[in-house]
Design a protein around this motif. Sequence first.
Motif, PDB file in Angstrom:
ATOM      1  N   THR A   1     -36.718  40.323   4.229  1.00  0.00           N
ATOM      2  CA  THR A   1     -38.128  40.193   4.618  1.00  0.00           C
ATOM      3  C   THR A   1     -38.341  40.765   6.015  1.00  0.00           C
ATOM      4  O   THR A   1     -39.324  41.482   6.254  1.00  0.00           O
ATOM      5  N   LEU A   2     -37.453  40.460   6.943  1.00  0.00           N
ATOM      6  CA  LEU A   2     -37.557  41.041   8.285  1.00  0.00           C
ATOM      7  C   LEU A   2     -37.510  42.565   8.224  1.00  0.00           C
ATOM      8  O   LEU A   2     -38.290  43.250   8.892  1.00  0.00           O
ATOM      9  N   ASP A   3     -36.619  43.099   7.403  1.00  0.00           N
ATOM     10  CA  ASP A   3     -36.504  44.549   7.268  1.00  0.00           C
ATOM     11  C   ASP A   3     -37.771  45.139   6.645  1.00  0.00           C
ATOM     12  O   ASP A   3     -38.212  46.228   7.042  1.00  0.00           O
ATOM     13  N   ALA A   4     -38.389  44.437   5.699  1.00  0.00           N
ATOM     14  CA  ALA A   4     -39.632  44.914   5.080  1.00  0.00           C
ATOM     15  C   ALA A   4     -40.791  44.879   6.072  1.00  0.00           C
ATOM     16  O   ALA A   4     -41.662  45.755   6.050  1.00  0.00           O
ATOM     17  N   ILE A   5     -40.810  43.887   6.953  1.00  0.00           N
ATOM     18  CA  ILE A   5     -41.869  43.796   7.962  1.00  0.00           C
ATOM     19  C   ILE A   5     -41.792  44.981   8.925  1.00  0.00           C
ATOM     20  O   ILE A   5     -42.806  45.424   9.458  1.00  0.00           O
ATOM     21  N   ALA A   6     -40.601  45.528   9.114  1.00  0.00           N
ATOM     22  CA  ALA A   6     -40.431  46.689  10.003  1.00  0.00           C
ATOM     23  C   ALA A   6     -41.283  47.870   9.549  1.00  0.00           C
ATOM     24  O   ALA A   6     -41.667  48.716  10.365  1.00  0.00           O
ATOM     25  N   ASP A   7     -41.617  47.922   8.260  1.00  0.00           N
ATOM     26  CA  ASP A   7     -42.444  49.001   7.721  1.00  0.00           C
ATOM     27  C   ASP A   7     -43.942  48.701   7.809  1.00  0.00           C
ATOM     28  O   ASP A   7     -44.753  49.481   7.315  1.00  0.00           O
ATOM     29  N   ARG A   8     -44.280  47.591   8.414  1.00  0.00           N
ATOM     30  CA  ARG A   8     -45.677  47.170   8.544  1.00  0.00           C
ATOM     31  C   ARG A   8     -46.021  47.058  10.025  1.00  0.00           C
ATOM     32  O   ARG A   8     -45.150  47.152  10.873  1.00  0.00           O
ATOM     33  N   ASP A   9     -47.279  46.820  10.321  1.00  0.00           N
ATOM     34  CA  ASP A   9     -47.716  46.662  11.707  1.00  0.00           C
ATOM     35  C   ASP A   9     -47.791  45.203  12.131  1.00  0.00           C
ATOM     36  O   ASP A   9     -48.262  44.902  13.220  1.00  0.00           O
TER      37      ASP A   9
ATOM     38  N   SER B   1     -31.599  42.467  12.245  1.00  0.00           N
ATOM     39  CA  SER B   1     -32.947  42.639  11.691  1.00  0.00           C
ATOM     40  C   SER B   1     -34.021  42.365  12.735  1.00  0.00           C
ATOM     41  O   SER B   1     -35.028  43.072  12.804  1.00  0.00           O
ATOM     42  N   VAL B   2     -33.825  41.335  13.562  1.00  0.00           N
ATOM     43  CA  VAL B   2     -34.793  41.034  14.624  1.00  0.00           C
ATOM     44  C   VAL B   2     -34.805  42.170  15.640  1.00  0.00           C
ATOM     45  O   VAL B   2     -35.874  42.628  16.063  1.00  0.00           O
ATOM     46  N   GLU B   3     -33.637  42.649  16.003  1.00  0.00           N
ATOM     47  CA  GLU B   3     -33.566  43.748  16.961  1.00  0.00           C
ATOM     48  C   GLU B   3     -34.319  44.976  16.449  1.00  0.00           C
ATOM     49  O   GLU B   3     -34.991  45.670  17.206  1.00  0.00           O
ATOM     50  N   GLY B   4     -34.250  45.217  15.151  1.00  0.00           N
ATOM     51  CA  GLY B   4     -34.949  46.341  14.549  1.00  0.00           C
ATOM     52  C   GLY B   4     -36.460  46.237  14.628  1.00  0.00           C
ATOM     53  O   GLY B   4     -37.167  47.239  14.521  1.00  0.00           O
ATOM     54  N   LEU B   5     -36.962  45.031  14.811  1.00  0.00           N
ATOM     55  CA  LEU B   5     -38.414  44.828  14.919  1.00  0.00           C
ATOM     56  C   LEU B   5     -38.938  45.029  16.341  1.00  0.00           C
ATOM     57  O   LEU B   5     -40.139  45.142  16.558  1.00  0.00           O
ATOM     58  N   LEU B   6     -38.045  45.049  17.312  1.00  0.00           N
ATOM     59  CA  LEU B   6     -38.445  45.147  18.717  1.00  0.00           C
ATOM     60  C   LEU B   6     -38.742  46.604  19.071  1.00  0.00           C
ATOM     61  O   LEU B   6     -37.974  47.268  19.750  1.00  0.00           O
TER      62      LEU B   6
ATOM     63  N   THR C   1     -49.496  37.350  11.647  1.00  0.00           N
ATOM     64  CA  THR C   1     -48.172  36.887  12.056  1.00  0.00           C
ATOM     65  C   THR C   1     -47.492  36.302  10.827  1.00  0.00           C
ATOM     66  O   THR C   1     -48.045  35.409  10.177  1.00  0.00           O
ATOM     67  N   TYR C   2     -46.323  36.809  10.516  1.00  0.00           N
ATOM     68  CA  TYR C   2     -45.510  36.201   9.466  1.00  0.00           C
ATOM     69  C   TYR C   2     -44.602  35.173  10.120  1.00  0.00           C
ATOM     70  O   TYR C   2     -43.853  35.493  11.037  1.00  0.00           O
ATOM     71  N   LEU C   3     -44.707  33.938   9.663  1.00  0.00           N
ATOM     72  CA  LEU C   3     -43.868  32.847  10.136  1.00  0.00           C
ATOM     73  C   LEU C   3     -42.805  32.624   9.066  1.00  0.00           C
ATOM     74  O   LEU C   3     -43.103  32.143   7.978  1.00  0.00           O
ATOM     75  N   LEU C   4     -41.571  33.025   9.361  1.00  0.00           N
ATOM     76  CA  LEU C   4     -40.472  32.925   8.404  1.00  0.00           C
ATOM     77  C   LEU C   4     -39.626  31.707   8.753  1.00  0.00           C
ATOM     78  O   LEU C   4     -39.038  31.652   9.834  1.00  0.00           O
ATOM     79  N   VAL C   5     -39.555  30.747   7.844  1.00  0.00           N
ATOM     80  CA  VAL C   5     -38.868  29.485   8.122  1.00  0.00           C
ATOM     81  C   VAL C   5     -37.556  29.392   7.357  1.00  0.00           C
ATOM     82  O   VAL C   5     -37.539  29.432   6.125  1.00  0.00           O
ATOM     83  N   ASP C   6     -36.475  29.251   8.122  1.00  0.00           N
ATOM     84  CA  ASP C   6     -35.141  28.987   7.593  1.00  0.00           C
ATOM     85  C   ASP C   6     -34.941  27.475   7.651  1.00  0.00           C
ATOM     86  O   ASP C   6     -34.282  26.941   8.546  1.00  0.00           O
ATOM     87  N   GLY C   7     -35.550  26.783   6.708  1.00  0.00           N
ATOM     88  CA  GLY C   7     -35.566  25.317   6.720  1.00  0.00           C
ATOM     89  C   GLY C   7     -34.189  24.688   6.687  1.00  0.00           C
ATOM     90  O   GLY C   7     -33.939  23.684   7.345  1.00  0.00           O
ATOM     91  N   GLU C   8     -33.266  25.283   5.936  1.00  0.00           N
ATOM     92  CA  GLU C   8     -31.902  24.746   5.864  1.00  0.00           C
ATOM     93  C   GLU C   8     -31.247  24.766   7.242  1.00  0.00           C
ATOM     94  O   GLU C   8     -30.562  23.826   7.624  1.00  0.00           O
ATOM     95  N   ASN C   9     -31.435  25.849   7.967  1.00  0.00           N
ATOM     96  CA  ASN C   9     -30.830  25.990   9.289  1.00  0.00           C
ATOM     97  C   ASN C   9     -31.407  24.954  10.254  1.00  0.00           C
ATOM     98  O   ASN C   9     -30.662  24.315  11.006  1.00  0.00           O
ATOM     99  N   ILE C  10     -32.705  24.780  10.219  1.00  0.00           N
ATOM    100  CA  ILE C  10     -33.349  23.808  11.118  1.00  0.00           C
ATOM    101  C   ILE C  10     -32.888  22.405  10.766  1.00  0.00           C
ATOM    102  O   ILE C  10     -32.544  21.608  11.645  1.00  0.00           O
ATOM    103  N   ASP C  11     -32.862  22.082   9.473  1.00  0.00           N
ATOM    104  CA  ASP C  11     -32.456  20.746   9.045  1.00  0.00           C
ATOM    105  C   ASP C  11     -31.003  20.469   9.418  1.00  0.00           C
ATOM    106  O   ASP C  11     -30.675  19.376   9.894  1.00  0.00           O
ATOM    107  N   ALA C  12     -30.134  21.455   9.235  1.00  0.00           N
ATOM    108  CA  ALA C  12     -28.719  21.278   9.571  1.00  0.00           C
ATOM    109  C   ALA C  12     -28.529  21.090  11.071  1.00  0.00           C
ATOM    110  O   ALA C  12     -27.760  20.225  11.504  1.00  0.00           O
TER     111      ALA C  12
END
Length: 183
Positions: free
Chosen positions: A95-103, A118-123, A4-15
Amino acid sequence: MTVTYLLVDGENIDATLGTSILGRRPTPEERPRWDRLLSFARDTWGQPANGLFFLNASNGLPMTFVQALRALGYTPVPLSGTEDQKVVDIAIQRTLDAIADRDDDVMLVSHDGDFLESVEGLLDGERRVGLIAFDEFRNTGFTPLKHRGLQFFDLEHDTHAFNSTLPRLRIIPIEDFDPAQFL
């Protein structure tokens, strides 16, 4: 082995935490315990989790924070760019787009609608995709993706990433209602 890749947008969460919940800049003890998020990702889907924490380092690298992230098991991703570039968003989208090429599976920690496409592309029905956010501040564009398999996790209540209860006004599912919280 799938991770599982956990991608953190820390700025968004902090804001979101500072502007929308606390109404001021959060103190260090009011911020999420990032190690708990990594454990949550690992435990929820029962597989190794690789945490990537994206940072805008255009004005310098916050070395103390970077060292703390490394000690917690994250890979800091320091980025720079011009003032008009949202470098963290660009990097997370790539990174989300690159994960689409992986399992591999992915959990995104953000409220930002910039990641919808990008999230929709992973579904694809094969991988697990999750969004960790404060439910009431999650971009509403993500809601229809739940029917396609996107899993939602509340940053406070599902991950238990905070040491104290945040002053949030949120809709409570009746099965979770505890009158003692209001008495």
